[in-house]
Write an enzyme that holds these catalytic residues in place. Structure first.
Site, PDB file in Angstrom:
ATOM      1  N   THR A   1       0.818  -1.162   0.129  1.00  0.00           N
ATOM      2  CA  THR A   1       0.197  -0.007  -0.155  1.00  0.00           C
ATOM      3  C   THR A   1       0.938   1.308  -0.033  1.00  0.00           C
ATOM      4  O   THR A   1       2.215   1.143   0.174  1.00  0.00           O
ATOM      5  CB  THR A   1      -1.005  -0.282   1.263  1.00  0.00           C
ATOM      6  OG1 THR A   1      -1.901  -1.251   1.120  1.00  0.00           O
ATOM      7  CG2 THR A   1      -1.742   1.268   1.508  1.00  0.00           C
TER       8      THR A   1
ATOM      9  N   ASN B   1      -3.723  -3.804  -1.659  1.00  0.00           N
ATOM     10  CA  ASN B   1      -3.693  -4.780  -0.844  1.00  0.00           C
ATOM     11  C   ASN B   1      -2.138  -5.530  -0.777  1.00  0.00           C
ATOM     12  O   ASN B   1      -1.447  -4.826  -0.563  1.00  0.00           O
ATOM     13  CB  ASN B   1      -4.783  -5.968  -0.596  1.00  0.00           C
ATOM     14  CG  ASN B   1      -4.807  -6.467   0.733  1.00  0.00           C
ATOM     15  OD1 ASN B   1      -4.643  -5.834   1.699  1.00  0.00           O
ATOM     16  ND2 ASN B   1      -5.449  -7.784   0.730  1.00  0.00           N
TER      17      ASN B   1
ATOM     18  N   SER C   1     -10.966  -1.233   6.208  1.00  0.00           N
ATOM     19  CA  SER C   1      -9.821  -0.955   5.860  1.00  0.00           C
ATOM     20  C   SER C   1      -9.127  -0.477   7.025  1.00  0.00           C
ATOM     21  O   SER C   1      -9.794   0.017   8.073  1.00  0.00           O
ATOM     22  CB  SER C   1      -9.683  -0.036   4.939  1.00  0.00           C
ATOM     23  OG  SER C   1      -8.379   0.559   4.668  1.00  0.00           O
TER      24      SER C   1
ATOM     25  N   GLY D   1       0.868  -0.489   5.910  1.00  0.00           N
ATOM     26  CA  GLY D   1       1.318  -1.398   6.891  1.00  0.00           C
ATOM     27  C   GLY D   1       0.230  -2.181   7.535  1.00  0.00           C
ATOM     28  O   GLY D   1       0.266  -2.558   8.533  1.00  0.00           O
TER      29      GLY D   1
HETATM   30  O1  DON Z   1      -7.029  -1.222   3.582  1.00  0.00           O
HETATM   31  C1  DON Z   1      -6.231  -2.140   4.227  1.00  0.00           C
HETATM   32  O2  DON Z   1      -6.371  -1.818   5.379  1.00  0.00           O
HETATM   33  C2  DON Z   1      -5.284  -2.923   3.591  1.00  0.00           C
HETATM   34  N1  DON Z   1      -5.721  -3.546   2.351  1.00  0.00           N
HETATM   35  C3  DON Z   1      -3.996  -2.208   3.681  1.00  0.00           C
HETATM   36  C4  DON Z   1      -2.706  -3.066   3.323  1.00  0.00           C
HETATM   37  C5  DON Z   1      -1.450  -2.361   3.445  1.00  0.00           C
HETATM   38  O3  DON Z   1      -1.225  -1.473   4.102  1.00  0.00           O
HETATM   39  C6  DON Z   1      -0.196  -3.228   3.428  1.00  0.00           C
HETATM   40  N2  DON Z   1       0.884  -2.536   3.598  1.00  0.00           N
HETATM   41  N3  DON Z   1       2.091  -2.619   3.921  1.00  0.00           N
END
Ligand code: DON
Length: 560
Positions: free
Chosen positions: A370, A390, A441, A461
């Site tokens: 992300t 994701n 999310s 994260g």
């Molecule tokens: O929307 C969310 O919470 C997740 N899809 C975010 C994924 C993410 O931050 C991965 N990063 N390191």
């Protein structure tokens, strides 16, 4: 397995950071941008210098990140854009989160025994929600920006046509998702060379993506959600086991929402509202902390208090939070003073085992790369945006002939009651799969305002986004600079598993043994995590500072 994946994934987040100053005289605020990739920051700065505002720059940064950070975000993904419109002194959240396809069903990732099918919500087009990024780009251009898409999308199109260079980070991400990329012909052709992870400095060119971006310049969002691109997306998804329909794309809409606002010890905190879980969890944690003199506590007592506060907010996340258009989130109650009193009542000197908190009602369960950028322009307009597909490289699937790499955001739903997702998050009924619903999310783009300064911040994260934003917020409240905020050591607790996770070296031996004595379990992670981008402006002098997380490869630029 999950822990292993998570560890390997967080191991992939690293890097150096840079801060640049660009010369440009003006009487207003000092414009600044921090983003996760130098080419994206440069694209945004170019737009500001051409007379575009923060919203035009946001389009350029969003689209460029989509091209040069394909493992993090993309036109096949979604996100939350938090806007501050200076002349109306108004904050708005653009919810461009993916939606479940209309053919989705609650148990779609379960086998006949009712067990979650490994990988089903992570790999290939069945794991993809209906993307929101292009709809947001159009909304930003039509409603908030000043420049035509032909100008704001030019850099992204150039980078797609001419290619960007592979670095070590790209190699790790592609290596991590190799199997998945190999199962999509277009993804393998685009992101691999001879079906192998390309060498450092190899060029990644994306001519199909450039063509799709050019169609968007000519036709706007219609060029993506209808017509030839839509038909190709749906045909390719269906051919490879997915369930998208043309109606899914036609029906997609960006939702403008009121952001969440709380005041913490004189500081205004503004963040994305649900379906961002940070929209409830962060106000809850700040409300609880406002009852304590955390500033005066020693390291162990401070960490203990923060962990107890995190534990309680993540428990409520698991029970109550989901898409507000589908479930009734008792938001007012959860952030009320009465409820805060109830939450803090049982915070003691010793750890509260998560198992002793009220179990999550009818648990249902579950989300890795992300990105984030922060912008201020000369008029004081601001954008804080966290964007995602994701997992690294999303679903690993490019719809044939479109260049569009699809997300695997469906994994952020609760595939099964109580079953943790890739981030170890458990969920409940509120986040069960339903047709057309947005998955919960953790993305939490935020603004912070004290009497003298305003900050624009956010980070990727997974489940740890919320606690990273919390720690940086408290640091800002105590006067930290942008650079201090991005460098700050991180620790995290998310209710389940009942453990404090921390970056290498962040909790010293003495504090660790005090925390263990208080009943906590701790696990030092193998590597750093997060990739925070911060811009801070001084309200009086109108001078800005910007910083990009030293753990990532981003770039922060202030125009002087
Ligand atoms: O929307 C969310 O919470 C997740 N899809 C975010 C994924 C993410 O931050 C991965 N990063 N390191």
């Amino acid at each position: 397995m999950i822990t292993h994946l998570l560890r390997s994934f967080f191991f992939l987040l690293f890097f150096s950071y840079s801060l640049q100053a660009v010369e440009q005289g003006n009487a207003g605020f000092q414009p600044a941008i921090a983003s996760a990739h130098p080419l994206a920051t440069d694209a945004g700065i170019e737009i500001l210098q051409k007379g575009g505002n923060a919203f035009d720059a946001a389009i350029a940064v969003t689209a460029t990140l989509a091209v040069v950070e394909p493992y993090s975000s993309g036109l096949g993904g979604g996100g939350f854009w938090l806007l501050h419109i200076a002349d109306r002194d108004r904050n708005v959240m653009l919810d461009g989160r993916e939606r479940a396809p209309l053919n989705a069903s609650r148990d779609m990732y379960l086998d006949e025994q009712g067990n979650v099918k490994p990988g089903a919500s992570i790999d290939g087009p069945l794991s993809a929600g209906i993307p929101g990024v292009v709809a947001v780009i159009e909304k930003l251009a039509k409603q908030y920006g000043k420049l035509p898409l032909s100008v704001s999308l030019a850099a992204a199109i150039r980078h797609a046509n001419e290619g960007f260079r592979v670095d070590e980070h790209y190699r790790r991400m592609a290596g991590f998702r190799l199997q998945s990329l190999l199962s999509s012909e277009d993804a393998a052709r685009t992101f691999l060379h001879d079906n192998k992870v390309p060498e450092v400095d190899a060029l990644i060119v994306q001519p199909d993506l450039a063509k799709t971006l050019e169609i968007i310049v000519r036709q706007g969002a219609k060029g993506f959600y209808r017509g030839e691109v839509a038909q190709k997306l749906v045909a390719s998804v269906q051919k490879h086991g997915g369930i998208w329909s043309l109606k899914d794309l036609e029906d997609y809409e960006v939702i403008e929402r009121a952001p969440m606002v709380v005041v913490y010890k004189g500081m205004k905190f503004v963040t994305a509202s649900p379906p961002s879980s940070g929209g409830i969890a962060l106000p809850q944690m700040l409300n609880m902390l406002s009852r304590y003199n955390i500033e005066e506590k020693g390291a162990a007592a401070r960490t203990h208090l923060l962990v107890e506060v995190m534990r309680r907010a993540y428990r409520d996340r698991a029970e109550f939070l989901g898409d507000p258009d589908f479930v009734d989130i008792p938001a007012d109650r959860l952030i009320s003073s009465v409820y805060t009193s109830m939450l803090v009542k049982d915070i003691k000197r010793s750890a509260t085992p998560s198992s002793s908190l009220k179990p999550v009602a009818e648990p249902a369960g579950k989300g890795s790369d992300t990105t984030h950028f922060s912008i201020i322009d000369k008029d004081g307009n601001r954008v804080s945006a966290t964007l995602s597909i994701n997992y690294p490289f999303g679903s690993g699937f490019i719809a044939e002939g479109t260049g569009i790499l699809l997300n695997d955001e469906m994994d952020d739903f609760s595939a099964k009651p109580g079953e943790p997702n890739v981030y170890g998050l458990v969920g409940a009924e509120a986040n069960a799969i339903e047709p057309g619903k947005r998955m919960l999310s953790s993305m939490s783009p935020s603004f912070l305002e004290t009497a003298n300064r305003t900050a624009i911040l956010g980070t990727p994260g997974g489940s740890r986004i919320i606690t990273m934003v919390l720690l940086a917020t408290l640091d800002f409240h105590q006067g930290a600079s942008a650079e201090q905020m991005v460098k700050l050591g991180r620790f995290h607790h998310q209710y389940l598993p009942d453990k404090i996770f921390y970056e290498p070296g962040v909790i010293g031996e003495k504090v660790k043994s005090e925390l263990i004595k208080s009943g906590h379990t701790l696990e030092q992670l193998e590597s750093d995590y997060g990739n925070m981008q911060v811009v801070i402006v001084d309200k009086k002098s109108k001078k800005s500072e910007a910083a990009s997380d030293p753990r990532g490869g981003g770039k922060a630029t202030v125009i002087h």
